[in-house]
Design a protein around this motif. Structure first.
Motif, PDB file in Angstrom:
ATOM      1  N   ASP A  85       3.801  10.807  -7.169  1.00  0.00           N
ATOM      2  CA  ASP A  85       3.071  10.450  -8.386  1.00  0.00           C
ATOM      3  C   ASP A  85       2.068   9.322  -8.175  1.00  0.00           C
ATOM      4  OD1 ASP A  85       5.039   8.479  -8.066  1.00  0.00           O
ATOM      5  OD2 ASP A  85       5.168   8.108 -10.223  1.00  0.00           O
ATOM      6  N   LEU A  86       2.337   8.370  -7.234  1.00  0.00           N
ATOM      7  CA  LEU A  86       1.373   7.297  -6.964  1.00  0.00           C
ATOM      8  C   LEU A  86       0.470   7.726  -5.818  1.00  0.00           C
ATOM      9  CD1 LEU A  86       3.520   4.036  -7.275  1.00  0.00           C
ATOM     10  CD2 LEU A  86       2.140   5.197  -9.009  1.00  0.00           C
ATOM     11  N   ALA A  87      -0.812   7.535  -6.009  1.00  0.00           N
ATOM     12  CA  ALA A  87      -1.792   8.026  -5.040  1.00  0.00           C
ATOM     13  C   ALA A  87      -1.650   7.315  -3.700  1.00  0.00           C
ATOM     14  CB  ALA A  87      -3.205   7.830  -5.580  1.00  0.00           C
ATOM     15  N   PRO A  88      -1.664   8.041  -2.608  1.00  0.00           N
ATOM     16  CA  PRO A  88      -1.615   7.417  -1.286  1.00  0.00           C
ATOM     17  C   PRO A  88      -2.770   6.438  -1.106  1.00  0.00           C
ATOM     18  CG  PRO A  88      -1.263   9.786  -1.118  1.00  0.00           C
ATOM     19  CD  PRO A  88      -1.690   9.522  -2.520  1.00  0.00           C
ATOM     20  N   GLY A  89      -2.457   5.279  -0.522  1.00  0.00           N
ATOM     21  CA  GLY A  89      -3.486   4.271  -0.278  1.00  0.00           C
ATOM     22  C   GLY A  89      -3.699   3.303  -1.418  1.00  0.00           C
ATOM     23  N   SER A  90      -3.100   3.555  -2.585  1.00  0.00           N
ATOM     24  CA  SER A  90      -3.270   2.636  -3.713  1.00  0.00           C
ATOM     25  C   SER A  90      -2.403   1.400  -3.505  1.00  0.00           C
ATOM     26  CB  SER A  90      -2.909   3.325  -5.031  1.00  0.00           C
ATOM     27  OG  SER A  90      -1.557   3.771  -5.011  1.00  0.00           O
ATOM     28  N   SER A  91      -2.809   0.263  -4.094  1.00  0.00           N
ATOM     29  CA  SER A  91      -2.101  -1.009  -3.963  1.00  0.00           C
ATOM     30  C   SER A  91      -1.269  -1.264  -5.217  1.00  0.00           C
ATOM     31  CB  SER A  91      -3.097  -2.155  -3.758  1.00  0.00           C
ATOM     32  OG  SER A  91      -2.421  -3.387  -3.601  1.00  0.00           O
ATOM     33  N   VAL A  92       0.027  -1.471  -5.018  1.00  0.00           N
ATOM     34  CA  VAL A  92       0.939  -1.702  -6.148  1.00  0.00           C
ATOM     35  C   VAL A  92       1.872  -2.852  -5.798  1.00  0.00           C
ATOM     36  CG1 VAL A  92       0.884   0.701  -6.920  1.00  0.00           C
ATOM     37  CG2 VAL A  92       2.610  -0.029  -5.258  1.00  0.00           C
ATOM     38  N   THR A 111       0.855  -1.188   0.000  1.00  0.00           N
ATOM     39  CA  THR A 111       0.000   0.000   0.000  1.00  0.00           C
ATOM     40  C   THR A 111       0.892   1.238   0.000  1.00  0.00           C
ATOM     41  OG1 THR A 111      -1.741  -1.144   1.215  1.00  0.00           O
ATOM     42  CG2 THR A 111      -1.795   1.269   1.225  1.00  0.00           C
ATOM     43  N   VAL A 112       0.663   2.121  -0.940  1.00  0.00           N
ATOM     44  CA  VAL A 112       1.496   3.316  -1.071  1.00  0.00           C
ATOM     45  C   VAL A 112       1.218   4.246   0.110  1.00  0.00           C
ATOM     46  CG1 VAL A 112       2.083   5.319  -2.488  1.00  0.00           C
ATOM     47  CG2 VAL A 112       1.480   3.139  -3.583  1.00  0.00           C
ATOM     48  N   PRO A 113       2.238   4.578   0.895  1.00  0.00           N
ATOM     49  CA  PRO A 113       2.013   5.486   2.036  1.00  0.00           C
ATOM     50  C   PRO A 113       1.883   6.940   1.569  1.00  0.00           C
ATOM     51  CG  PRO A 113       4.333   4.911   1.884  1.00  0.00           C
ATOM     52  CD  PRO A 113       3.632   4.103   0.827  1.00  0.00           C
TER      53      PRO A 113
END
Length: 668
Positions: A562-569, A519-521
């Motif tokens: 650039d990657l949204a917080p909370g998104s799963s990568v 999960t992107v912090p």
């Protein structure tokens, strides 16, 4: 000098020292870009000062880095930084093979064969790529927690088609594992590594080194001159065929060794496949035993007795010595072509045959006297049909009829283990009360040893399974962080276990590291250091870009990501963060009053300001004020790029002459 806590290449953080050898020190480190543990092997200072050594070392290290084999430690990079020369390689969380041997004393021979095969697989890959290791020893082999072996330390390796990377007058390697040709400083090739691997196998099987001494020179001399004590003399559990494999690999003359690692692998596989093969049907001694079985419950002579007689004969009579050539060609006295030893053996065998005949006759007479023969039709009992039933049930049936139940033989068959497969007298024969019924019991299908499969690629594993007489069972896949994709993690039945010929071998194959999600912090408004820590803990990589700000309170803080917080990568994904960098964007506005327009413009622009002109001019009252700046609207500290508005004086105009003030001189 590299120390714990250092950051090499702004990327590898040195965590701890984990080993030291003759040429390098090895550290455990963390790669902050890929967020993984690595091993950093640093050349010692004295070798780093030798530029010729360093260049050759790098050249060969790059060649080794190109090798791709599950049993070779991966090399990721070769770096030089401020006279520090180091290699970044795969970090192995395990023990050295030397530690494993020391802890166990000696290894089970099946385990030793499996480990030897994995090392040979690594050497086969290296040799095919024309790389010779030259320092194979258990200290340079890592054992992972899963039992996979990884050959490391190609530090003194050489390319088979190039000059050795070290000075030719030096002999490199560890004396206890040094080949005779290395000790002599002669040419080395792939067979050099095979000799050293033979010593490693010897040590695994016996827990001892074949050659040792107080100094490296004394050990090297033994490598050249002395024959090793056969390992079977130190460990009688070693099969003779495996003993011979070790001695062939360690032959002093390279021409008599295995000529390639692949040849050694084939020999190990053949040994493993035939480990438990039943050779009774092909042994003349066992044929003799089967003939004697029906005579009585007491066997007077066994095959081992004959072997003991042979050994005693050999001890009593010295071996024939080699005769001079002339005596071989023209013997002075004709002698019988049958030696004394041969005559003795013939006499012993004749005595055994005669005694056997006597026993047979005695048995026959006994059976025909008080008891009827097997074909006797005057008996009162009939042998029941016990063929095809289990031993315990057959015994109950036979003894229940007043007959004696005797197991005469046990042998492999396709019938279930413990089942009666034959009896004597035959089923349906007439016998008397108390007669003996001799049965043959099935030992089940002959077992074959499962070949070493763990650590091999799937294609090779399939070939080994079929060539060993097994069939391929279920193939499943499993993620692994330590076993290369496409290689065997485990098998069932396991390596070295016995299984019926034709049995199915199930394989679990590595599909490489698991795809893990993170999960992107949210790192916005955090300091750069806090953002890096948060992303690293989440298993994500990062790239940092900067943007200038005039707000000192935003300095070193993350402006955006650039990657949204909370998104799963996926783990190891790249996150780009923009970090504010404070820049003081103010300056004192210079005074341009009294300057001409062009000079005032140049002065303001030189300090980073723009200039505009008030359209209304002031009246110049003196010539000095003509076309100069009368005033400016801003002064003091202002943001660079601001516009300064100036008011100009107009062109000075002189006043007209006054005639009334002119005096005319009087007329005379």
């Amino acid at each position: 000098m590299v120390e714990v806590g250092m950051l090499l290449n702004n990327r590898y953080e040195i965590l701890e020292k984990i080993g030291e050898g003759g040429s390098a020190v090895v550290f455990k480190a963390k790669c902050h870009i890929l967020n993984r543990l690595v091993a950093v092997k640093v050349l010692k200072d004295d070798l780093s000062a030798d530029m010729e050594f360093v260049e050759k070392f790098k050249r060969e290290a790059y060649a080794v880095a190109s090798l791709s084999n599950n049993n070779i430690v991966n090399i990721y990079d070769i770096e030089t930084e401020e006279n520090i020369n180091y290699i970044i390689q795969e970090y192995i969380d395990g023990k050295t093979l030397k530690q494993v041997i020391t802890e166990n004393g000696k290894l089970d021979y099946k385990d030793a064969v499996n480990k030897c095969r994995q090392i040979a697989s690594a050497l086969d890959c290296a040799h095919k790529n024309k790389i010779i290791h030259r320092d194979i020893k258990p200290h340079n082999v890592m054992v992972t927690k899963e039992g996979v072996l990884k050959v490391t330390d190609f530090g003194i390796a050489k390319a088979a088609d190039s000059a050795t990377i070290i000075r030719t007058e030096k002999v490199m390697g560890s004396a206890q594992y040094l080949s005779p040709e290395q000790a002599k400083g002669m040419h080395v090739d792939a067979r050099t590594d095979i000799y050293s691997l033979g010593i490693v196998l010897y040590e695994m099987l016996t827990g001892k080194l074949p050659f040792d001494g107080e100094t490296a020179v004394s050990i090297a001399l033994k490598q050249i001159q002395e024959k090793p004590v056969p390992p079977i003399n130190l460990n009688n559990e070693i099969p003779i065929s495996l003993n011979n494999i070790v001695l062939k690999a360690m032959d002093k003359d390279p021409i008599n060794r295995y000529q390639s690692a692949k040849e050694l692998i084939d020999s190990l596989d053949n040994f493993s496949s035939n480990l438990n093969t039943d050779f009774t049907s092909n042994s003349s001694n066992n044929e003799f035993t089967r003939v004697m079985d029906p005579i009585s419950d007491t066997t007077f002579f066994k095959p081992s007795d004959i072997e003991n007689i042979k050994k005693r004969e050999e001890l009593e009579e010295p071996e024939d010595k080699e005769l001079p050539i002339d005596e071989i060609q023209e013997p002075k006295t004709k002698k019988s072509s049958i030696s004394k030893k041969t005559k003795t053996m013939i006499a012993v065998l004749l005595a055994i045959i005669v005694l056997g005949a006597v026993v047979v006759i005695g048995y026959t007479i006994g059976m025909g006297g008080s008891k009827s023969q097997s074909s006797n039709t005057t008996g009162t009992l009939t042998v029941p049909n016990i063929v095809g039933i289990q031993q315990s049930a057959a015994k109950t049936l036979i003894t229940g009829k007043g007959l004696k139940f005797t197991v005469a033989d046990t042998k492999s068959s396709d019938k279930p283990k413990g089942q009666v497969i034959d009896c004597y007298p035959a089923v349906g024969s007439k016998v008397s009360n108390g007669d003996e019924i001799r049965v043959t019991i099935s030992a089940g299908p002959a077992e074959v040893t499962v070949p070493p499969l763990i650590g091999t690629d799937l294609t090779s594993a399939k070939q080994s399974i079929t060539s060993s007489g097994f069939t391929l069972g279920n193939v499943s896949y499993e993620n692994s962080d330590t076993v290369q994709s496409g290689y065997i993690i485990r098998d069932n039945p396991a390596d070295g276990a016995g299984a019926a010929k034709g049995a199915a071998i199930d394989l679990v194959v590595s599909s490489g590291p698991a795809i893990k999600m993170s999960t992107v912090p949210d790192v916005r408004n955090k300091s750069k250091e806090q953002a890096i820590d948060a992303l690293s803990k989440a298993g994500l990589n990062y790239t940092i870009n900067t943007v200038q700000t005039a707000d000192n309170s935003l300095d070193n803080k993350v402006a955006s990501q650039d990657l949204a917080p909370g998104s799963s990568v996926k783990q190891q994904s790249m996150v780009i963060i923009i970090v504010n960098q404070y820049v003081d964007n103010t300056a004192n506005v210079p005074s341009v009053v009294g300057q001409t327009q062009s000079v005032a413009l140049a002065t303001l622009k030189g300090q980073g300001f723009n200039m505009s002109i008030n359209p209304t001019n002031a009246t110049a009252t003196t010539q000095a004020q003509s076309n100069t700046v009368q005033s400016q609207d801003k002064s003091g500290k202002q943001t660079k790029g601001s516009t300064i508005t100036v008011t100009m004086y107009g062109t000075y105009t002189a006043p007209a002459a006054n005639d009334t003030n002119t005096t005319t001189p009087p007329t005379k």
